[in-house]
Design a protein around this motif. Structure first.
Motif, PDB file in Angstrom:
ATOM      1  N   ALA A 201      27.129  15.041   2.279  1.00  0.00           N
ATOM      2  CA  ALA A 201      25.762  15.255   1.806  1.00  0.00           C
ATOM      3  C   ALA A 201      25.870  16.024   0.496  1.00  0.00           C
ATOM      4  O   ALA A 201      24.680  16.014  -0.232  1.00  0.00           O
ATOM      5  CB  ALA A 201      25.095  16.353   2.823  1.00  0.00           C
ATOM      6  N   LYS A 202      26.930  16.363  -0.012  1.00  0.00           N
ATOM      7  CA  LYS A 202      26.986  16.879  -1.124  1.00  0.00           C
ATOM      8  C   LYS A 202      27.770  16.091  -2.235  1.00  0.00           C
ATOM      9  O   LYS A 202      27.978  16.332  -3.451  1.00  0.00           O
ATOM     10  CB  LYS A 202      28.266  18.250  -1.358  1.00  0.00           C
ATOM     11  N   GLU A 203      27.700  14.681  -1.971  1.00  0.00           N
ATOM     12  CA  GLU A 203      28.216  13.649  -2.965  1.00  0.00           C
ATOM     13  C   GLU A 203      27.063  12.514  -3.259  1.00  0.00           C
ATOM     14  O   GLU A 203      26.638  12.218  -2.392  1.00  0.00           O
ATOM     15  CB  GLU A 203      29.437  12.965  -2.349  1.00  0.00           C
ATOM     16  N   LYS A 204      26.879  12.249  -4.267  1.00  0.00           N
ATOM     17  CA  LYS A 204      25.702  11.467  -5.049  1.00  0.00           C
ATOM     18  C   LYS A 204      25.707  10.159  -4.434  1.00  0.00           C
ATOM     19  O   LYS A 204      24.727   9.830  -3.804  1.00  0.00           O
ATOM     20  CB  LYS A 204      25.688  11.549  -6.410  1.00  0.00           C
ATOM     21  N   SER A 205      27.027   9.456  -4.350  1.00  0.00           N
ATOM     22  CA  SER A 205      26.913   7.950  -4.092  1.00  0.00           C
ATOM     23  C   SER A 205      26.792   7.993  -2.534  1.00  0.00           C
ATOM     24  O   SER A 205      26.002   7.003  -1.972  1.00  0.00           O
ATOM     25  CB  SER A 205      28.151   7.299  -4.345  1.00  0.00           C
TER      26      SER A 205
END
Length: 417
Positions: A341-345
């Motif tokens: 949930a903390k990673e854009k992709s």
């Protein structure tokens, strides 16, 4: 920090170690440090003391050694069991239900949540009221306590009526808030904006996922919700309107997290809050894939969904914290996504999965809207994905991607190929 000892009866429970680990986390969420834990293998709890005499003596010695103040038990206890354990250990005793109620009471910020929690606490207390005569029996002979029984029972009935009246009053207050919710909910249904609810175990990353999607889809910082690495960091249901770049809009809600043995009184009290789950078109069950007990967490969530009448909703299983688990991400298989949930992709793929499910019935049509019907053109520009507009002598010729409902609304302007 307040020091606590936790204890439970194994009683052939396959997930006992997981339940005890969770109990320690609940204690931490309530501002307590777990200094020791005890378990006992017996078929059923001892009627008078829950635990056996030998185990109680061990706990009493540990309490002195660690200077503990509380004993927390993994099950819901009777008033007699709590009273006897307090006498034997010289500790304040909390059962699992009361611990969860305390956490909810401390975390309730909105008026609705505060009412819901107070109702649950009072319902927990009601069957645990004791008359003054019962207290006297602990301290006096049977004869003298019998003489006091009449006054004691009168006081007991008075306390019961007071609590029952308070519950009735709080329920009326809650009903008034629920009416406001029903008006908003009706408006949402009439707009036919799809509704998505994040569900799952407490601390699985629902709020982080919500905030990530808000940021990804161009939302404002003031829309962000509180998030913290702790059980039951928030109890309030937050609903946010999110819009894709092609004007497709949906409502995303973040709901109270679930936990094993969530007190039934809390589930009852929070039914209005959990209505967001029941009325959703799609559920996203967020799972902490890095936790070794993730399977038990899924089972807990599914049991709770069944209890609130939301078991048959379409669901995306969102396996969060893949970065902590050391597995490849993001990846999608059907309605399952492994992500962080903390990673854009990861968030982009999750957003695409949501979009693909919610808007799969959308189709592209061309409409000719007379200039005298400008309100239709205005609505189309606001609510649909307009691909092209051409101004002709007969009106505005618009090619747009629309929902099945919108297709019916604009059918009279359809340009037949």
């Amino acid at each position: 920090m307040t020091r606590a000892i936790i204890a439970g009866i194994e009683n052939q429970q396959k997930n006992f170690s997981y339940l005890m680990k969770e109990l320690a986390q609940l204690a931490e969420a309530n501002g307590m440090e777990t200094v020791a834990d005890f378990s006992q293998k017996i078929d059923k709890p001892i009627a008078a003391t829950y635990l056996g005499k030998g185990k109680i003596e061990e706990i009493a010695k540990a309490a002195q050694h660690y200077d503990a103040q509380y004993l927390i038990l993994n099950d819901e206890l009777s008033p007699t069991q709590i009273r006897n354990l307090e006498k034997e250990t010289a500790l304040s005793v909390l059962d699992r239900t009361e611990l969860i109620l305390e956490i909810f009471s401390n975390r309730a910020h909105t008026k609705e949540a505060q009412l819901q929690v107070e109702i649950a606490r009072l319902k927990y207390q009601l069957p645990r009221l004791r008359s003054s005569s019962a207290i006297s029996m602990d301290q006096q002979s049977a004869g003298s306590s019998a003489a006091n029984r009449g006054a004691g029972e009168t006081k007991l009935e008075l306390n019961r009526r007071t609590i029952q009246h308070r519950i009735a009053f709080l329920n009326r207050e809650l009903k008034a808030i629920e009416k406001e919710y029903d008006v908003k909910s009706k408006s949402r249904r009439e707009s036919e904006v799809p509704r998505v609810a994040l569900v799952g175990y407490t601390n699985a990353g629902k709020s982080t996922t919500l905030n990530g999607l808000i940021s990804l889809l161009g939302g404002e910082e003031k829309q962000m919700v509180f998030e913290k690495d702790m059980l039951f960091a928030t109890l309030d249901t937050s609903v946010r309107k999110l819009t894709f770049s092609d004007n497709k809009t949906f409502l995303l809600s973040d709901t109270v997290g679930f936990v094993n043995k969530l007190p039934h009184t809390l589930i009852e009290a929070f039914k209005s809050t959990l209505a967001e789950v029941r009325e959703a078109d799609l559920l996203i069950q967020v799972v902490d894939i890095s936790d070794e007990s993730s399977k038990e967490m899924i089972e807990t969530t599914n049991r709770t969904l069944e209890e609130i009448g939301a078991a048959n909703k379409p669901m995306i299983y969102a396996y969060n914290k893949a970065d902590k688990a050391g597995i490849d991400f993001p990846s999608i298989e059907g309605l399952q996504i492994t992500y962080s949930a903390k990673e854009k992709s990861s968030l982009q793929q999750l957003a695409g999965l949501i979009k693909g499910f919610l808007f799969k019935g959308y189709k592209t049509y061309t409409y000719l809207i007379p200039y005298t019907q400008g309100s239709y053109l205005e609505k189309l520009n606001v609510h649909a994905n307009v691909l092209a507009t051409d101004y002709t002598p007969d009106g505005s010729k618009v090619t747009a991607e629309v929902s099945p409902r919108q297709a019916g609304y604009y059918a009279k302007f359809l340009v037949k190929s």
